[in-house]
Design an enzyme around this catalytic site. Structure first.
Site, PDB file in Angstrom:
ATOM      1  N   LEU A 125       0.838  -1.205   0.000  1.00 51.27           N
ATOM      2  CA  LEU A 125       0.000   0.000   0.000  1.00 51.27           C
ATOM      3  C   LEU A 125       0.880   1.264   0.000  1.00 51.27           C
ATOM      4  O   LEU A 125       0.768   2.124  -0.861  1.00 51.27           O
ATOM      5  CB  LEU A 125      -0.921  -0.009   1.231  1.00 51.27           C
ATOM      6  CG  LEU A 125      -1.810   1.223   1.424  1.00 51.27           C
ATOM      7  CD1 LEU A 125      -2.856   1.316   0.314  1.00 51.27           C
ATOM      8  CD2 LEU A 125      -2.528   1.171   2.793  1.00 51.27           C
ATOM      9  N   GLY A 131       1.982   7.885   2.606  1.00 47.96           N
ATOM     10  CA  GLY A 131       1.946   7.081   3.824  1.00 47.96           C
ATOM     11  C   GLY A 131       0.570   7.183   4.449  1.00 47.96           C
ATOM     12  O   GLY A 131      -0.343   6.431   4.106  1.00 47.96           O
ATOM     13  N   TRP A 156       8.604   0.456   2.407  1.00 51.50           N
ATOM     14  CA  TRP A 156       8.427  -0.098   3.765  1.00 51.50           C
ATOM     15  C   TRP A 156       7.569  -1.355   3.762  1.00 51.50           C
ATOM     16  O   TRP A 156       6.706  -1.505   4.612  1.00 51.50           O
ATOM     17  CB  TRP A 156       7.794   0.915   4.734  1.00 51.50           C
ATOM     18  CG  TRP A 156       8.414   2.277   4.748  1.00 51.50           C
ATOM     19  CD1 TRP A 156       7.788   3.448   4.445  1.00 51.50           C
ATOM     20  CD2 TRP A 156       9.757   2.619   5.085  1.00 51.50           C
ATOM     21  NE1 TRP A 156       8.673   4.502   4.569  1.00 51.50           N
ATOM     22  CE2 TRP A 156       9.884   4.011   4.961  1.00 51.50           C
ATOM     23  CE3 TRP A 156      10.875   1.880   5.485  1.00 51.50           C
ATOM     24  CZ2 TRP A 156      11.076   4.689   5.213  1.00 51.50           C
ATOM     25  CZ3 TRP A 156      12.056   2.542   5.722  1.00 51.50           C
ATOM     26  CH2 TRP A 156      12.142   3.933   5.593  1.00 51.50           C
ATOM     27  N   GLY A 242      -5.105  -5.607  10.662  1.00 51.08           N
ATOM     28  CA  GLY A 242      -3.675  -5.436  10.928  1.00 51.08           C
ATOM     29  C   GLY A 242      -3.436  -4.664  12.218  1.00 51.08           C
ATOM     30  O   GLY A 242      -2.582  -5.028  13.027  1.00 51.08           O
ATOM     31  N   ARG A 268      18.704  -8.236  41.417  1.00 53.44           N
ATOM     32  CA  ARG A 268      19.749  -7.211  41.504  1.00 53.44           C
ATOM     33  C   ARG A 268      19.676  -6.488  42.850  1.00 53.44           C
ATOM     34  O   ARG A 268      18.601  -6.035  43.254  1.00 53.44           O
ATOM     35  CB  ARG A 268      19.536  -6.216  40.360  1.00 53.44           C
ATOM     36  CG  ARG A 268      20.303  -4.934  40.448  1.00 53.44           C
ATOM     37  CD  ARG A 268      21.670  -5.061  39.883  1.00 53.44           C
ATOM     38  NE  ARG A 268      22.324  -3.764  39.839  1.00 53.44           N
ATOM     39  CZ  ARG A 268      23.622  -3.610  39.634  1.00 53.44           C
ATOM     40  NH1 ARG A 268      24.395  -4.668  39.463  1.00 53.44           N
ATOM     41  NH2 ARG A 268      24.148  -2.407  39.588  1.00 53.44           N
ATOM     42  N   GLN A 336      14.872   1.498  32.337  1.00 52.01           N
ATOM     43  CA  GLN A 336      15.181   2.274  33.542  1.00 52.01           C
ATOM     44  C   GLN A 336      15.356   1.352  34.749  1.00 52.01           C
ATOM     45  O   GLN A 336      16.265   1.533  35.550  1.00 52.01           O
ATOM     46  CB  GLN A 336      14.056   3.296  33.802  1.00 52.01           C
ATOM     47  CG  GLN A 336      14.435   4.431  34.722  1.00 52.01           C
ATOM     48  CD  GLN A 336      15.521   5.334  34.124  1.00 52.01           C
ATOM     49  OE1 GLN A 336      15.668   5.411  32.921  1.00 52.01           O
ATOM     50  NE2 GLN A 336      16.278   5.974  34.986  1.00 52.01           N
ATOM     51  N   GLU A 363       1.041   0.772  10.016  1.00 49.62           N
ATOM     52  CA  GLU A 363      -0.400   0.448  10.027  1.00 49.62           C
ATOM     53  C   GLU A 363      -1.226   1.613  10.594  1.00 49.62           C
ATOM     54  O   GLU A 363      -2.235   1.412  11.261  1.00 49.62           O
ATOM     55  CB  GLU A 363      -0.657  -0.873  10.741  1.00 49.62           C
ATOM     56  CG  GLU A 363       0.203  -1.973  10.123  1.00 49.62           C
ATOM     57  CD  GLU A 363      -0.399  -3.344  10.119  1.00 49.62           C
ATOM     58  OE1 GLU A 363      -1.607  -3.452  10.258  1.00 49.62           O
ATOM     59  OE2 GLU A 363       0.377  -4.298   9.962  1.00 49.62           O
TER      60      GLU A 363
HETATM   61  N1  COS Z   1     -13.387  -0.554   6.186  1.00 50.36           N
HETATM   62  C1  COS Z   1     -13.989  -0.487   4.957  1.00 50.36           C
HETATM   63  N2  COS Z   1     -14.159   0.677   4.300  1.00 50.36           N
HETATM   64  C2  COS Z   1     -13.719   1.796   4.878  1.00 50.36           C
HETATM   65  C3  COS Z   1     -13.087   1.786   6.146  1.00 50.36           C
HETATM   66  C4  COS Z   1     -12.943   0.553   6.810  1.00 50.36           C
HETATM   67  N3  COS Z   1     -12.366   0.494   8.001  1.00 50.36           N
HETATM   68  N4  COS Z   1     -12.745   3.055   6.472  1.00 50.36           N
HETATM   69  C5  COS Z   1     -13.153   3.824   5.443  1.00 50.36           C
HETATM   70  N5  COS Z   1     -13.741   3.070   4.489  1.00 50.36           N
HETATM   71  C6  COS Z   1     -14.339   3.531   3.247  1.00 50.36           C
HETATM   72  C7  COS Z   1     -15.380   4.601   3.551  1.00 50.36           C
HETATM   73  O1  COS Z   1     -16.634   3.991   3.780  1.00 50.36           O
HETATM   74  C8  COS Z   1     -15.371   5.431   2.302  1.00 50.36           C
HETATM   75  O2  COS Z   1     -16.180   4.783   1.325  1.00 50.36           O
HETATM   76  P1  COS Z   1     -16.967   5.611   0.160  1.00 50.36           P
HETATM   77  O3  COS Z   1     -15.949   5.966  -0.861  1.00 50.36           O
HETATM   78  O4  COS Z   1     -17.968   4.624  -0.354  1.00 50.36           O
HETATM   79  O5  COS Z   1     -17.575   6.803   0.804  1.00 50.36           O
HETATM   80  C9  COS Z   1     -13.933   5.362   1.837  1.00 50.36           C
HETATM   81  O6  COS Z   1     -13.369   4.195   2.441  1.00 50.36           O
HETATM   82  C10 COS Z   1     -13.129   6.574   2.230  1.00 50.36           C
HETATM   83  O7  COS Z   1     -13.106   6.606   3.641  1.00 50.36           O
HETATM   84  P2  COS Z   1     -12.722   7.872   4.485  1.00 50.36           P
HETATM   85  O8  COS Z   1     -13.596   9.016   4.101  1.00 50.36           O
HETATM   86  O9  COS Z   1     -12.709   7.466   5.916  1.00 50.36           O
HETATM   87  O10 COS Z   1     -11.260   8.222   4.037  1.00 50.36           O
HETATM   88  P3  COS Z   1     -10.404   9.407   4.539  1.00 50.36           P
HETATM   89  O11 COS Z   1      -9.610   9.795   3.357  1.00 50.36           O
HETATM   90  O12 COS Z   1     -11.180  10.432   5.263  1.00 50.36           O
HETATM   91  O13 COS Z   1      -9.473   8.823   5.696  1.00 50.36           O
HETATM   92  C11 COS Z   1      -7.653   7.586   6.561  1.00 50.36           C
HETATM   93  C12 COS Z   1      -8.737   7.781   5.481  1.00 50.36           C
HETATM   94  C13 COS Z   1      -6.794   8.798   6.852  1.00 50.36           C
HETATM   95  C14 COS Z   1      -8.288   7.061   7.817  1.00 50.36           C
HETATM   96  C15 COS Z   1      -6.862   6.533   5.867  1.00 50.36           C
HETATM   97  O14 COS Z   1      -6.275   7.057   4.706  1.00 50.36           O
HETATM   98  C16 COS Z   1      -5.833   5.885   6.720  1.00 50.36           C
HETATM   99  O15 COS Z   1      -6.147   5.006   7.541  1.00 50.36           O
HETATM  100  N6  COS Z   1      -4.581   6.286   6.508  1.00 50.36           N
HETATM  101  C17 COS Z   1      -3.501   5.608   7.132  1.00 50.36           C
HETATM  102  C18 COS Z   1      -3.013   4.588   6.175  1.00 50.36           C
HETATM  103  C19 COS Z   1      -2.143   3.616   6.869  1.00 50.36           C
HETATM  104  O16 COS Z   1      -2.484   3.060   7.894  1.00 50.36           O
HETATM  105  N7  COS Z   1      -1.000   3.398   6.265  1.00 50.36           N
HETATM  106  C20 COS Z   1      -0.059   2.499   6.809  1.00 50.36           C
HETATM  107  C21 COS Z   1      -0.013   1.280   5.989  1.00 50.36           C
HETATM  108  S1  COS Z   1       1.166   0.258   6.706  1.00 50.36           S
HETATM  109  S2  COS Z   1       0.592  -1.440   6.129  1.00 50.36           S
END
Ligand code: COS
Length: 389
Positions: A125, A131, A156, A242, A268, A336, A363
């Site tokens: 992803l 990120g 990553w 995850g 200790r 510590q 994550e």
């Molecule tokens: N499960 C299924 N669908 C989901 C969901 C979930 N947990 N969370 C959101 N969605 C869906 C929403 O329903 C929405 O659907 P529609 O397009 O039909 O409206 C869509 O996804 C967009 O969701 P949302 O509006 O919540 O997206 P945002 O852009 O506001 O926020 C965040 C998204 C910031 C929460 C997200 O990008 C995120 O988690 N970022 C971090 C990414 C991450 O963890 N990266 C690390 C990867 S390491 S493996």
């Protein structure tokens, strides 16, 4: 409300504890010193049924409930977060996504091999430029006569150098933003697919971390997981799982910190008495126990909701946020308690600190978890910055 584990869950925990002490703890220091991704140990983990533990038996998994899975992940996390990362990625990100979004054909093709450990999988992803803002990823998927061609890079990626199959998230139509994303099951042996090891990590030194490159990688129609436009939901629903496993692993780190600190404080001596005789040392141990137990309860709550099939995104973020921050704090306190001895790898606590540190980043950072929690509480989305005038 029942706080007791079932007899079966107690047995699963005891078995995972014994396995961790016998197989994982034994190797953790040397593997970290040597930056060694231990494929023999991964085979043993697979033989225990710990890869794909939540996958139904008909697809080669152990068919366990989420609370039981969390218990396993906690124990392995106490032993070595690098090994726990293998379980988290394989089970919670890769298998759970295929299970939820895959066709019967995809499930039968991939899940038995992933559950048995014959194949490892990875979750592509994150990219060099995206990120937290996952929806802005730049890897492109373009249609061909027979399927799709993929171009881009991923950053990553745990297990990226060892995986046989990669979940690759790609944009099919940039104008549609997150609704243009799709997820593809890409064999890593495909022409144009390459990986490179990332060196110099603070922690997770025996975990494999890669940068992936996709240069005109061709896949068929059957490679798509879900439909065009489902990619973001595939990613978010996988991250719900995850994050749960990262939280459970961090309970294990907290637990390991308590165990190591109690043992050391009783052995200790300073000023003629064991360290445990000092109130300020007991305070640090009490603080660790508080954080461990609260984290564990939050993980159990998220697991129970998953087992009941109820919405749990917010509760999972609460568990992930609290458990990961607690693991960092407990590891710091444990060092510590150990004093100078905790600063070298004769004891596990310095590794706990180095390994815990990434858990508040990957994550979903702690800040992303807070925004998910804040949005659930207020109904107001504070994720996207306001447009600059
Ligand atoms: N499960 C299924 N669908 C989901 C969901 C979930 N947990 N969370 C959101 N969605 C869906 C929403 O329903 C929405 O659907 P529609 O397009 O039909 O409206 C869509 O996804 C967009 O969701 P949302 O509006 O919540 O997206 P945002 O852009 O506001 O926020 C965040 C998204 C910031 C929460 C997200 O990008 C995120 O988690 N970022 C971090 C990414 C991450 O963890 N990266 C690390 C990867 S390491 S493996």
């Amino acid at each position: 409300m029942d706080f007791d584990l079932t007899d079966e869950q107690e047995l699963i925990r005891a078995t995972a504890r014994e396995f961790t002490d016998k197989e994982v703890v034994e190797r953790s220091r040397e593997n970290a010193r040597n930056h060694h991704f231990d494929t023999d140990l991964v085979k043993k983990v697979a033989a225990q049924g710990y890869l794909g533990a939540i996958v139904p038996q008909q697809y080669g998994g152990a068919g366990l409930d989420y609370v039981s899975y969390g218990l396993i992940v906690e124990e392995i996390g106490r032993g070595d977060s690098s090994v726990r990362t293998v379980i988290s990625v394989q089970t919670s990100l890769v298998c759970s996504a295929i299970l939820k979004w895959g066709t019967e054909e995809q499930k039968h093709r991939y899940l038995p091999k992933l559950c048995s450990g014959e194949w490892l999988g990875c979750f592509g992803l994150t990219e060099p430029e995206s990120g937290s803002d996952a929806a802005s990823l730049r890897t492109r998927a373009k249609r061909t006569d027979s399927g799709w061609v993929l171009n881009g890079s991923k950053m990553w990626i745990s297990m990226g150098n060892h995986a046989k199959v990669a979940l690759i998230f790609a944009q099919t139509d940039p104008e549609k933003k997150h609704r243009g994303l799709a997820c593809f099951l890409v064999p890593t042996a495909s022409e144009g697919f390459s990986s490179q090891e990332i060196h110099g990590k603070l922690g997770l030194r025996s975990s494999d971390t890669a940068e992936l490159s996709l240069d005109e990688v061709e896949v068929g129609e059957e490679a798509m997981l879900g439909e065009i436009g489902d990619g973001f939901k595939v990613a978010m629903s996988a991250l719900d799982n995850g994050r749960y496993s990262v939280a459970a692993g961090c309970v294990g780190i907290c637990d390991g910190c308590v165990d190591a600190s109690v043992r050391y404080a009783k052995e200790r001596k300073q000023f003629g008495v064991p360290l445990a005789r000092f109130q300020l040392v007991q305070e640090m141990i009490a603080d660790m126990i508080l954080k461990r137990d609260a984290s564990r309860m939050l993980v159990y709550r998220a697991g129970a909701l998953k087992d009941e099939g109820k919405p749990n995104t917010m509760e999972t973020s609460v568990a992930k946020l609290y458990a990961t921050e607690s693991a960092v704090e407990c590891a710091n306190l444990a060092i510590q308690v150990h004093g100078g001895a905790g600063y070298v790898d004769d004891y596990p606590v310095e590794r706990y600190l180095r390994d815990a540190r990434v858990t508040t980043l990957y994550e979903g950072t702690s800040q992303i978890q807070k925004l998910i929690i804040g949005r659930a509480a207020t109904g107001i989305n504070a994720m996207t910055p306001m447009e600059v005038e």
